[in-house]
Design an enzyme around this catalytic site. Structure first.
Site, mmCIF file in Angstrom:
data_model
loop_
_atom_site.group_PDB
_atom_site.id
_atom_site.type_symbol
_atom_site.label_atom_id
_atom_site.label_comp_id
_atom_site.label_asym_id
_atom_site.label_seq_id
_atom_site.Cartn_x
_atom_site.Cartn_y
_atom_site.Cartn_z
ATOM 1 N N GLU A 38 -34.756 -14.251 -44.620
ATOM 2 C CA GLU A 38 -35.950 -14.813 -43.987
ATOM 3 C C GLU A 38 -36.597 -15.769 -44.981
ATOM 4 O O GLU A 38 -37.100 -15.339 -46.018
ATOM 5 C CB GLU A 38 -36.972 -13.729 -43.651
ATOM 6 N N ASP A 71 -49.075 -9.935 -42.648
ATOM 7 C CA ASP A 71 -48.596 -9.647 -43.994
ATOM 8 C C ASP A 71 -49.686 -9.055 -44.870
ATOM 9 O O ASP A 71 -50.861 -9.387 -44.745
ATOM 10 C CB ASP A 71 -48.042 -10.927 -44.632
#
Length: 246
Positions: free
Chosen positions: A34, A45
């Site tokens: 990724e 996140d």
């Protein structure tokens, strides 16, 4: 063999480092990379990846950096672009997918793109033969799981808990795993809170793990030089890959 997906922040600390790290991770057992697209408000996140995002932006990250790195690695390393909808929307989703086709990038992971809205872009993904990874959360009811996964491709990203990446929480996922497998044969990978300590337990009954914060924290370690960062992250990747398959 269970698969390992690794998230890294593109161009942090610089483009050539990201390229070298990508190849080293592949050699260490990473199956899919990724490439994180730095963004100022990475809502899914935790603080580790958020800090790396902000530092990359402060150093002047531009989408051209993402394209440069992708052009160098995607022919050899299975690559996904992981980012938030804002950059994709402003650049243009079709333009992004044209670039993905040009460089050999497999597709995208866009955590803040709801399934219903993603349907609008499905014809574009089909046109360019790219995948937009499906998310499933522990809070998803069974009827929604069926809708989410029945046309999924490549793998399904199962969020290990309701929250942000890197916080290491734990929830009983057996029922959601059973529901997903009832409706699709697409591989199921687990992310959020996966590291060398938790990977073995979390990988039970799924097909792979997704690791981000555990790698990115070493990108942020100023006590290491760039070569040491690559060695440490790659060693960690090998350890995790070995553990999930032991």
């Amino acid at each position: 063999m269970k698969k390992l997906v690794a998230y890294i922040t593109t161009s942090f600390p610089n483009n050539e480092f990201t390229i070298d790290l990508a190849y080293s991770l592949k050699d260490s057992g990473v199956d899919t990379l990724e490439l994180g697209v730095p963004f100022s408000d990475p809502v899914a996140d935790g603080p580790v990846i958020e800090k790396a995002n902000l530092l990359a932006l402060k150093q002047g990250f531009k989408l051209e950096d993402l394209f440069y790195v992708s052009q160098k690695i995607a022919k050899d390393v299975d690559t996904l672009w992981m980012g938030y909808m804002n950059p994709f929307y402003h650049y243009g989703m079709e333009e992004f997918l044209k670039k993905a086709e040009e460089f050999g990038v497999s597709g995208t992971i866009i955590p803040d793109l709801p399934f219903e809205m993603a349907q609008k872009y499905e014809p574009l993904f089909k046109k360019y033969n790219k995948t937009n990874i499906t998310f499933v959360a522990p809070t998803s009811p069974k009827d929604r799981i069926k809708m989410l996964v029945e046309n999924s491709q490549k793998f399904i990203y199962m969020v290990a808990y309701a929250g942000i990446t890197g916080s290491g929480k734990s929830e009983d996922l057996s029922s959601i795993i059973s529901s997903v497998k009832e409706f699709t044969n697409t591989p199921l990978y687990i992310g959020f809170g996966v590291d060398e300590k938790t990977c073995q337990e979390k990988s039970k009954n799924v097909d792979g793990v997704i690791v981000g914060s555990a790698f990115v924290k070493h990108l942020l370690d100023d006590s290491l030089n760039n070569n040491e960062k690559i060695k440490k992250i790659s060693s960690l990747a090998k350890e995790i890959k070995d553990k999930i398959n032991s």
